[in-house]
Design an enzyme around this catalytic site. Sequence first.
Site, short mmCIF file in Angstrom:
data_model
loop_
_atom_site.label_atom_id
_atom_site.label_comp_id
_atom_site.label_asym_id
_atom_site.label_seq_id
_atom_site.Cartn_x
_atom_site.Cartn_y
_atom_site.Cartn_z
CB SER A 44 -9.07 -1.84 5.44
OG SER A 44 -8.48 -2.70 5.65
CG ASP A 65 9.38 -0.34 5.56
OD1 ASP A 65 9.45 -1.08 7.12
OD2 ASP A 65 8.48 -0.90 5.22
CD GLU A 124 -5.26 -2.04 9.13
OE1 GLU A 124 -4.74 -1.39 8.85
OE2 GLU A 124 -6.66 -2.90 8.86
CB VAL A 167 2.02 0.28 10.02
CG1 VAL A 167 3.82 1.68 9.79
CG2 VAL A 167 1.47 0.63 10.67
CE LYS A 217 -3.24 0.18 10.95
NZ LYS A 217 -2.65 0.68 9.91
CG MET A 261 -2.37 -1.23 1.16
SD MET A 261 -2.90 -1.23 0.12
CE MET A 261 -3.95 0.13 -0.19
CG HIS A 269 -9.80 2.88 3.50
ND1 HIS A 269 -10.81 2.15 2.89
CD2 HIS A 269 -9.19 1.55 2.83
CE1 HIS A 269 -10.98 0.45 2.52
NE2 HIS A 269 -9.53 0.93 2.23
#
Lengths: 402, 733
Positions: free
Chosen positions: B436, B350, B409, B407, B414, B331, B457
């Site tokens: 999402s 990252d 889920e 990053v 997060k 993503m 999103h």
Amino acid sequence: MTDAFIYDAVRTPRGRGKKDGSLHEVTALELGTQVLENLRDRSELDTANIDDVIFGCVSPVGEQGTDIARMSVLNADYEETVAGVQVNRFCASGLEAVNMASAKVMSGEADMAIGGGVESMSRVPMGSDGGPMASDPEFAMKTYFVPQGISADLIATKHGFSRNDVDAYAVESQSRADAAWKAGRFSRTIVPVTDRNGIEVLAHDEHMRPGTTVESLESLRPAFADMGKQYGFDAVAMQRYPEVAAMEHVHHAGNSSGIVDGAAGVLVGNEAIGQKLGLKPRARIRAMASIGSEPCIMLTGPEKVTAKVLQRAGMTKDDIDIWELNEAFASVVLRYMQALDLDHSQINVNGGAIAMGHPLGATGAMILGTVLDELERTGKSTALATLCVGAGMGTATVIERV
Amino acid sequence: MDNWKLDTIDGVAVLSWDMPGRSMNVLNEGSMSEFAEAIETLVADDAVEGIVITSGKTDFAAGADLTMLGGSSANAEGALPKDRAKALFEQSHQLNQLLRRLETCGKPVAAAIPGTALGGGLEVALACHYRVLADNPKAQVGLPESKVGLMPGAGGTQRLPRMLGAMQSLPLMLQGKSLRKDAALAMGVVNEVAPASEIVAKATAWIKSKPEAVQPWDKKGYRIPGGGPYSKSGAPIFMMGTAMLRKESYGNYPAQEAILQAVYEGLQVPMEAALRIESRLFTSLLLDPTSRNMIRSLFLSMQELGKGARRPQGVAPTNCQKLGILGAGMMGAGIAYVSAKAGIECVLLDRDQASADKGKQYSADLLDKLILKKRSTTAKRAQLLDLIHTTSDYADLAGCDLVIEAVFEDRGIKADVTKKTEAVINEDAIFASNTSTLPITGLAEASIRPEKFVGIHFFSPVDRMGLVEIIVGEKTGDEALAAAVDYVGKIRKTPIVVNDSRGFYTSRCFGTYVQEGLEMLAQGVSPALIENAGRQTGMPRAPLEMNDDVALDLSYKVGMQTKKDLGDAWIETPVTGIIEKMVVELERFGRKNGKGFYDYPEGAPKHLWKDLTDLVKEQTGNEQLAEQPDVEHLKQRLLYRQAIEASRCFEEKVVTDVRDADVGAILGWGFAPWSGGPLSLIDTVGVARFVEDCDALAATYGPRFEPGGLLREMAANGESYYGRFNPSQVAAA
């Protein structure tokens, strides 16, 4: 109502429907003409007694146009009072023509009439007449049109007939036709096609391949696989029959009806005309019917029209001695046998169109003659002849020897 | 004339289309009636030898004004159906008559096309005797009407096939693909390509050559290229074309069918009759709710949303110049690509440099492929890649206007990246989460500036999916929302704005489609029938197939998480057992490991797993139903299940704008585009009827089909979504 009787039936041999076929040099008009000449001459008919000639013809364009029935009447030097009409019920045209001739007799419109058909598929190819069935987008979309071969494959897929099943059926058709020819079982009805000098052009069905085995058919590629996959017809069939997970293509030239040239005619009349002319009736028309069925799968009309015609005849399945269903495709007959619980020994006992070919407009009249010969040979009484029909129809006739 | 300028030079009239206050000419009543008058005047003027039609703008014309079309059918509502049809036919046919007059006026007419000529724009040009297109690489020429549920209605379905033949012209109209100059010239859509400055001169020169002012199809002995529908070469086109169309469309798209029919019928008759045939079919589309719904959602609403219809008012425009992206996975890498493509400087971060570089490599690979296809250049590649800076150091995020985290889920991870980011970015910078599934309000708890925290999103693959779902958390402020809308607009995607809720709008509704397919499976509906029913609804993929593509183990994990989250509210269904068995015991994860609901044999098409029905029986006790349900019933279940969920989202104010609901559904999870979206579907069925149908479904299948209070109220009042919640009226109120 007046009874209608069959007094005679003739057919030409079936020539390979290609440029190298024996009948390719013979016009459709000549095929129709010779059928009428033979019917006249065999019974020494004064043709003034015949009210009408009804010929089935599926591609009535080009040399098959302008009402091939009336053209054949004139060309055969029948009395000019004999009318002629061409009809089209696709593959059942020939049987429909006999049914209409019979109906004219039954209703009292005619004392004597001829029903039959003619198709020179080598000279006027299938589809020559165009038509909206496949080409009018809105109509084809609405009716989920697919070519017949896709319909035949759909029947096989939906009702579980494997490639081996359909090939085995085809092999049996070939061997039965071969045996029937060797035993002379078609000799009463076959009239050789001759040239203008009386020289024989063709005296036997030349599409047959005796000695065909399941192994020899193995190498043939399914004929409708590419059409189904590349041009969307498999998808169309599956949208109409969403229970199908994937189409199986099993039909090919070896287990589908052959493309051939030929013509046939059946002489029908009431009892009085027979007596007047000194003719012996061979069978009585017990019942006739046509029906519409779902047009996408297209070829399942026979089982539906069978129920209808038996009901009209006041008969049950057990009252029929011999069954005849046109071998348009192997799966059509296999499905019919499955639906009616018939054994292969009861149906198409002398082979069929897979071996001998299917001259579209004429076949219906041919198989009626074939099954009548078989009733007489075996001393049996009743027979049912039927054909599947394009755009989803079925036509059937029940006859009974007298 | 307001919309046209006329110059007559040496006997040649140059009529230049130049509508005031618009960047693009469109066919509307005003421009066309002036055009008609001008033509009559020029034809009557003996001093005029011929006419050049051109444009005063960069482009020629974009087509008909679709807002006008929408309006015309809406205005006529209430009239008797027959009268309405007659009025629409007459209105539609006017333009055909005008253009027919043009091509038979007796004087040579040439079009000098400076740029794009689409739809009605091209149709005007096709009615000219000669076409010169500018050597403009951006110029697009085509008939794209079918993309929004319409057909060419100004002679396009008749003139293009008469020029190119059915074989060449049908794909252009059925798929609505436009051509660039070289292809247009090669196919014969235009006669000549010339530098923009010379097109009028070239057109004039052609007129000066004293050409015959007669269209090829009006000349004696004209033959249709490739033959008509009943010629040997033409017949297969219509036979195969119909089957291919059904294969692609499942019979859901009346516009494509009308185009095919117009060509089939029209090619069999002379032009006058052919144009009436076209107008009749065009009228039938205007009367078809499918076209209205498609125009509204796929064109009007999408355009409005793209222009920031849902942006809070009173916030100054923002312009994201520097974007931070946390997480360089699939993503994050995609977000970097689309953002850099829009000229935004990206910091792709990252946990280590190698991972970040790998994310940038995604853009490099994508561009290499485009270069191979000649859709990009090495210069553009270099320029774009230069904008993506990779790092593992949070300090590099300093100066970002917007940071999007993509990053894992996982709330903990997060929260951690949120804190690290906020430590280095400016106070007025916006922080966005690309989650999402996780509610934004909860994630914002980790933020020291929750009013600057918003959900953005994206859908996967980011470079191909046109929608972005912006999620407003409880504390999200207008500035954060406006910045998010502005950013989405800048990367040329369509934003919808939704409120916080589990699964937000799109994921929540999409799940119901797949789930309903599983419910059918558990009940003993044949797998093939479920799949074919799903495809027939117009969804892009079948339910079980979609499960396999998403991966069953993932669905299983999400299910387990939801179960944990919901506690007592969790409802165990027979479906759970099937999925658990497939994932835990049989390790059938889906496409990714070559076995799921389908098997994926090497070198052969996938097919449904043969033991699936045995598994269903083992897990649920249900045999395959002896009498399988009608496919129409299954289609209704699959569509209504999604629509009822969308209606709940609307009632619960997860979505608050009908455009968000419909456009989001189509672009976000592929909801049957022909329907115009779930709320349009409900409106078209009729709310009262929909409620009745859902009550019946609820009685059989359970409360998941139960209509909400708002729907019942609307049904009782005879209201519709687009009537009661019409965006223009809502905004005005």
